[in-house]
Scaffold this motif. Sequence first.
Motif, PDB file in Angstrom:
ATOM      1  N   ARG A   1     -10.244  11.377  -1.831  1.00 46.54           N
ATOM      2  CA  ARG A   1     -10.171  12.407  -0.776  1.00 46.54           C
ATOM      3  C   ARG A   1     -10.624  11.785   0.547  1.00 46.54           C
ATOM      4  N   ALA A   2     -11.591  10.883   0.447  1.00 45.07           N
ATOM      5  CA  ALA A   2     -12.093  10.208   1.660  1.00 45.07           C
ATOM      6  C   ALA A   2     -12.787   8.918   1.245  1.00 45.07           C
ATOM      7  N   LEU A   3     -12.795   7.960   2.181  1.00 44.33           N
ATOM      8  CA  LEU A   3     -13.587   6.735   2.004  1.00 44.33           C
ATOM      9  C   LEU A   3     -14.803   6.855   2.909  1.00 44.33           C
ATOM     10  N   LEU A   4     -15.984   6.576   2.368  1.00 41.94           N
ATOM     11  CA  LEU A   4     -17.188   6.525   3.206  1.00 41.94           C
ATOM     12  C   LEU A   4     -17.423   5.065   3.576  1.00 41.94           C
ATOM     13  N   ASN A   5     -17.725   4.824   4.854  1.00 40.64           N
ATOM     14  CA  ASN A   5     -17.947   3.451   5.310  1.00 40.64           C
ATOM     15  C   ASN A   5     -19.224   3.437   6.137  1.00 40.64           C
TER      16      ASN A   5
ATOM     17  N   HIS B   1      -0.829  11.616   6.684  1.00 38.07           N
ATOM     18  CA  HIS B   1       0.264  10.850   7.310  1.00 38.07           C
ATOM     19  C   HIS B   1      -0.232  10.126   8.566  1.00 38.07           C
ATOM     20  N   ALA B   2      -1.117  10.775   9.311  1.00 41.85           N
ATOM     21  CA  ALA B   2      -1.609  10.173  10.571  1.00 41.85           C
ATOM     22  C   ALA B   2      -2.373   8.886  10.280  1.00 41.85           C
ATOM     23  N   CYS B   3      -3.059   8.859   9.134  1.00 44.72           N
ATOM     24  CA  CYS B   3      -3.828   7.650   8.759  1.00 44.72           C
ATOM     25  C   CYS B   3      -2.857   6.491   8.557  1.00 44.72           C
ATOM     26  N   ARG B   4      -1.841   6.733   7.774  1.00 46.61           N
ATOM     27  CA  ARG B   4      -0.849   5.685   7.503  1.00 46.61           C
ATOM     28  C   ARG B   4      -0.150   5.244   8.802  1.00 46.61           C
ATOM     29  N   HIS B   5       0.209   6.222   9.643  1.00 45.88           N
ATOM     30  CA  HIS B   5       0.925   5.879  10.887  1.00 45.88           C
ATOM     31  C   HIS B   5       0.101   4.958  11.773  1.00 45.88           C
ATOM     32  N   TRP B   6      -1.210   5.196  11.815  1.00 44.66           N
ATOM     33  CA  TRP B   6      -2.045   4.336  12.665  1.00 44.66           C
ATOM     34  C   TRP B   6      -1.941   2.883  12.194  1.00 44.66           C
ATOM     35  N   VAL B   7      -1.977   2.678  10.883  1.00 39.88           N
ATOM     36  CA  VAL B   7      -1.914   1.298  10.361  1.00 39.88           C
ATOM     37  C   VAL B   7      -0.552   0.682  10.677  1.00 39.88           C
ATOM     38  N   GLU B   8       0.510   1.466  10.509  1.00 37.84           N
ATOM     39  CA  GLU B   8       1.852   0.945  10.813  1.00 37.84           C
ATOM     40  C   GLU B   8       1.935   0.505  12.275  1.00 37.84           C
TER      41      GLU B   8
ATOM     42  N   TYR C   1       0.847  -1.202   0.000  1.00 33.47           N
ATOM     43  CA  TYR C   1       0.000   0.000   0.000  1.00 33.47           C
ATOM     44  C   TYR C   1       0.880   1.248   0.000  1.00 33.47           C
ATOM     45  N   ASP C   2       0.656   2.130  -0.984  1.00 29.19           N
ATOM     46  CA  ASP C   2       1.455   3.363  -1.074  1.00 29.19           C
ATOM     47  C   ASP C   2       0.683   4.535  -0.477  1.00 29.19           C
ATOM     48  N   LEU C   3       1.392   5.324   0.316  1.00 27.24           N
ATOM     49  CA  LEU C   3       0.788   6.548   0.861  1.00 27.24           C
ATOM     50  C   LEU C   3       0.654   7.568  -0.269  1.00 27.24           C
ATOM     51  N   GLN C   4      -0.542   8.096  -0.470  1.00 29.72           N
ATOM     52  CA  GLN C   4      -0.752   9.144  -1.487  1.00 29.72           C
ATOM     53  C   GLN C   4      -1.262  10.393  -0.769  1.00 29.72           C
ATOM     54  N   LEU C   5      -0.692  11.538  -1.131  1.00 28.65           N
ATOM     55  CA  LEU C   5      -0.972  12.726  -0.316  1.00 28.65           C
ATOM     56  C   LEU C   5      -1.942  13.724  -0.951  1.00 28.65           C
TER      57      LEU C   5
ATOM     58  N   ALA D   1      -4.183   2.940   5.109  1.00 28.16           N
ATOM     59  CA  ALA D   1      -2.802   2.600   4.729  1.00 28.16           C
ATOM     60  C   ALA D   1      -2.337   3.446   3.540  1.00 28.16           C
ATOM     61  N   CYS D   2      -3.282   3.864   2.706  1.00 24.45           N
ATOM     62  CA  CYS D   2      -2.942   4.719   1.555  1.00 24.45           C
ATOM     63  C   CYS D   2      -3.016   6.192   1.927  1.00 24.45           C
ATOM     64  N   GLY D   3      -3.334   6.489   3.185  1.00 23.36           N
ATOM     65  CA  GLY D   3      -3.429   7.880   3.628  1.00 23.36           C
ATOM     66  C   GLY D   3      -4.811   8.474   3.443  1.00 23.36           C
ATOM     67  N   VAL D   4      -5.790   7.620   3.162  1.00 26.80           N
ATOM     68  CA  VAL D   4      -7.148   8.140   2.901  1.00 26.80           C
ATOM     69  C   VAL D   4      -7.965   8.155   4.200  1.00 26.80           C
ATOM     70  N   PRO D   5      -8.416   9.339   4.639  1.00 30.66           N
ATOM     71  CA  PRO D   5      -9.244   9.395   5.850  1.00 30.66           C
ATOM     72  C   PRO D   5     -10.565   8.668   5.630  1.00 30.66           C
ATOM     73  N   VAL D   6     -11.121   8.113   6.698  1.00 30.25           N
ATOM     74  CA  VAL D   6     -12.373   7.364   6.565  1.00 30.25           C
ATOM     75  C   VAL D   6     -13.466   8.016   7.402  1.00 30.25           C
ATOM     76  N   ILE D   7     -14.603   8.206   6.756  1.00 33.63           N
ATOM     77  CA  ILE D   7     -15.753   8.764   7.461  1.00 33.63           C
ATOM     78  C   ILE D   7     -16.767   7.636   7.586  1.00 33.63           C
ATOM     79  N   ALA D   8     -17.085   7.287   8.823  1.00 29.53           N
ATOM     80  CA  ALA D   8     -17.855   6.050   9.026  1.00 29.53           C
ATOM     81  C   ALA D   8     -18.886   6.209  10.119  1.00 29.53           C
TER      82      ALA D   8
END
Length: 367
Positions: A264-268, A332-339, A185-189, A285-292
């Motif tokens: 820009r965002a994933l809806l869940n 970046h915070a999204c990716r860091h959480w997964v790491e 998974y690549d981080l995209q900004l 993991a790709c840096g995409v914030p999730v709204i759920a």
Amino acid sequence: MSARPLTLVLVSTPVGQLGSGRGGGVELTLASLVKGLVQRGHRLHLVAPEGSCSPVQDARVTLHTVPGVDQPSWQHAERNASMRIPCNAVLPRLWDRALELVGDGDALVNFGYDWLPLWLTPHVEPRIFHLVSMGSVSAVMDSAVADLARWDQRRLAFHTHRQADDFDLVEPPEVVGNGFDLSRYDLQLSTDGPLGWAGRVAPEKGLEDAASVAAGLGETLRVWGFVEDDAYARRVESAVPAGTIEWCGFKPTSELQRELGRCRALLNTPKWNEAYGNVVVEALACGVPVIAYDRGGPGEIIQSGETGWLVPPDDRDALAEATLSVSSIDRHACRHWVERCASQEGLAARVEAWIRKGLKPADGTIT
Ligand code: UDP
């Protein structure tokens, strides 16, 4: 690693071949775990329906496939439905083969959500462990889980606390989360992409709510995933202006992550007590914030305000409003959480610790 490597027989879901997408999140969980356990030096037999592909080519992993008819999935059965085993079913054949293979191996690990292996566990000598992949959807399954918990709860693990809370357990649950191969998974900004939604297209996933939010905002919603229920997909599409949904199909992880990462965002929008929510973590993991919706696994995974926003379940207005605030989330915070919390290595270590604990005699005596 100081402890002796284990020989484990992993039994896949009897719903669909590995690689088909029909098994949902279980397929990716199993692939991660196979890779993570091999990296830790264990030897694995993977038993799966005919047509399955092994997630890893390694001398320490042997794939065994068996023919047979798929098991009907529990999430689409009535809550009080009986256990059904079709004629020529793959489920008992998976277990016939698994029990033959375990020989002098250490344990069997079940990834299917089924009554048969739960019932079998106290009746056979080989140790069977179960990574339970769904919350409560059936009375028969609820009692099978509860009965096994009373016999020896160490044989059960869950993905999240919210999932485990569905069941009648005798001790605090073993929660192992889930794990992902982060190198895939690549981080995209970029923050100006479209809105996305991913998952099996089926009523319990609530695609209609995400589509309605996208329609309200006058945007397109990109949708990835296996269409399990065609009639439902058509209903969702016809309830929003033409062109609101862009169907992207079921993609292999490499493509899914590349396309998902541009969002820009994933809806869940789960309508059920989602056990975990792989797509949520893949987006992060790709840096995409999730709204759920604050329900099930996603409600436990997403750190509201840091990796996305949680809103009250089924509140479409709140979902739309949160979608407008997504720019305040640092990708970046999204990716860091997964790491930190959902790596493949972490999952394998937690699962190994769970199994080793369960292999010890229950009363603490040394044999
Ligand atoms: N998935 C995929 N390609 C797609 C869309 C989804 O491989 O185009 C996979 C995704 O990686 C995830 C699974 O489908 O592992 C869906 O799992 P999730 O835990 O989100 O839900 P489930 O289907 O298990 O209820």
